[in-house]
Design an enzyme around this catalytic site. Structure first.
Site, mmCIF file in Angstrom:
data_model
loop_
_atom_site.group_PDB
_atom_site.id
_atom_site.type_symbol
_atom_site.label_atom_id
_atom_site.label_comp_id
_atom_site.label_asym_id
_atom_site.label_seq_id
_atom_site.Cartn_x
_atom_site.Cartn_y
_atom_site.Cartn_z
ATOM 1 N N VAL A 190 8.548 21.081 12.873
ATOM 2 C CA VAL A 190 9.684 21.941 13.219
ATOM 3 C C VAL A 190 10.137 21.548 14.616
ATOM 4 O O VAL A 190 9.315 21.369 15.522
ATOM 5 C CB VAL A 190 9.295 23.435 13.178
ATOM 6 C CG1 VAL A 190 10.471 24.312 13.583
ATOM 7 C CG2 VAL A 190 8.813 23.809 11.776
ATOM 8 N N ARG A 201 2.086 23.378 23.726
ATOM 9 C CA ARG A 201 2.049 22.779 25.068
ATOM 10 C C ARG A 201 3.429 22.756 25.736
ATOM 11 O O ARG A 201 3.512 22.597 26.952
ATOM 12 C CB ARG A 201 1.513 21.349 24.999
ATOM 13 C CG ARG A 201 0.043 21.290 24.662
ATOM 14 C CD ARG A 201 -0.530 19.917 24.955
ATOM 15 N NE ARG A 201 -1.969 19.960 25.016
ATOM 16 C CZ ARG A 201 -2.782 19.750 23.984
ATOM 17 N NH1 ARG A 201 -2.260 19.472 22.814
ATOM 18 N NH2 ARG A 201 -4.084 19.820 24.125
ATOM 19 N N HIS A 228 4.397 27.239 13.757
ATOM 20 C CA HIS A 228 3.346 27.992 13.052
ATOM 21 C C HIS A 228 3.967 28.965 12.047
ATOM 22 O O HIS A 228 3.455 29.137 10.946
ATOM 23 C CB HIS A 228 2.514 28.794 14.053
ATOM 24 C CG HIS A 228 1.769 27.958 15.055
ATOM 25 N ND1 HIS A 228 2.146 27.871 16.367
ATOM 26 C CD2 HIS A 228 0.685 27.161 14.925
ATOM 27 C CE1 HIS A 228 1.315 27.085 17.014
ATOM 28 N NE2 HIS A 228 0.425 26.627 16.169
#
Ligand code: PAF
Length: 282
Positions: free
Chosen positions: A176, A187, A37
């Site tokens: 990534v 997760r 992110h």
């Protein structure tokens, strides 16, 4: 950086920014943020004047209620990461704020949404399109950023933007990976130490299959991946498909497409992990 919980406040803030001529970038997330992110936010910060990150675990895209319950929620840590990355707004609404009444809209982008994840997670992409279209209408960004790990999601969002004529540029960002190859995922936090080691065979298999594909057919490469995962302790293959990167339809020969991607979903214990590899770049 401002943490915002209501659509009204979000709109008021962004109206001011827009009237000052600022370009707005949106990074939609479900929180539990990691370096994947962060890479989206970094790019958004570099390319826009103002960056909004939504942090919302969207219930309508979970076809498994257990998965929804277990989804990690880490708003405080997320805000720390986002502050460091230079985001301007974190939009973390409640479920009631986003869905004051049930969203009855139906999105259908067949055949993009009927294969792979669409087959195994009925209703998932409908939920994704519900929330992403709502976010697009709330934020009205110039650009929106999505990771290529969710390869099929990205293709469907691009199609939705085309069909609904949203004036938004969709930016896809590369997967990534940890230094050992594991694709970053919220997760991963649910993997035990032993499962974390077992899960490594997913990316390893994909990387090896790219080498294997250079001298083998599509069918042989398909079999290679299936056998490699079957031989890996603790892993259970849900599907692996070698597809055209734009239509997401299976190919039979390498020459069938100029853009070829292998998409995989594997259970490691009860954690469902997805990954993909490009055999031919666009
Ligand atoms: O990729 C995700 O995290 C989610 O599907 C998204 C795009 C934030 C919608 O909830």
């Amino acid at each position: 950086m401002k943490l915002i919980h209501t659509i009204k406040e979000l709109r008021a803030e962004l109206d001011i920014q827009r009237s000052a001529g600022k370009k707005i970038g949106l990074v939609p997330t479900m929180g539990a943020l990691h370096a994947g992110h962060a890479s989206l936010v970094k790019l958004a910060v570099a390319e826009n004047d103002v960056v909004v990150v939504s942090d919302f675990v969207n219930p309508t895209q979970f076809n498994d209620q257990n998965d929804l319950l277990k989804y990690p929620r880490t708003l405080e840590a997320d805000c720390e990461l986002l502050e460091k990355e230079g985001a301007d707004y974190v939009f973390a609404p409640s479920v009631e704020e986003v869905y004051p009444e049930p969203d009855t809209r139906q999105f259908s982008y067949a055949p993009l949404d009927t294969v792979m994840e669409g087959k195994y997670r009925p209703g998932h992409f409908n939920g994704v399109c519900q929330i992403v279209s709502k976010l697009f209408m709330m934020v009205e960004p110039d650009k929106a950023y999505f990771g290529e790990k969710d390869f099929q999601q990205l293709a469907i969002i691009r199609e939705m933007v085309k069909q609904m004529a949203f004036p938004i540029q969709i930016v896809g960002c590369p997967i990534v990976r940890e230094s050992d190859g594991l694709a970053l995922s919220s997760r991963n936090a649910r993997l035990s130490d032993a499962e974390r080691v077992q899960a490594l065979n997913i990316s390893k298999t994909l990387f090896n299959s790219k080498e294997f594909a250079l001298s083998h057919s599509v069918a042989e490469t398909q079999a290679y991946v299936e056998e490699s995962i079957a031989d890996s302790e603790g892993l259970e293959l849900e599907y692996f498909e070698i597809v055209d990167g734009l239509t997401l339809q299976k190919i039979s020969n390498w020459d069938d497409s100029a853009y070829v991607v292998g998409c995989i979903t594997v259970y490691c214990g009860d954690v469902r992990l997805i990954d993909n590899i490009k055999y031919k770049e666009q």
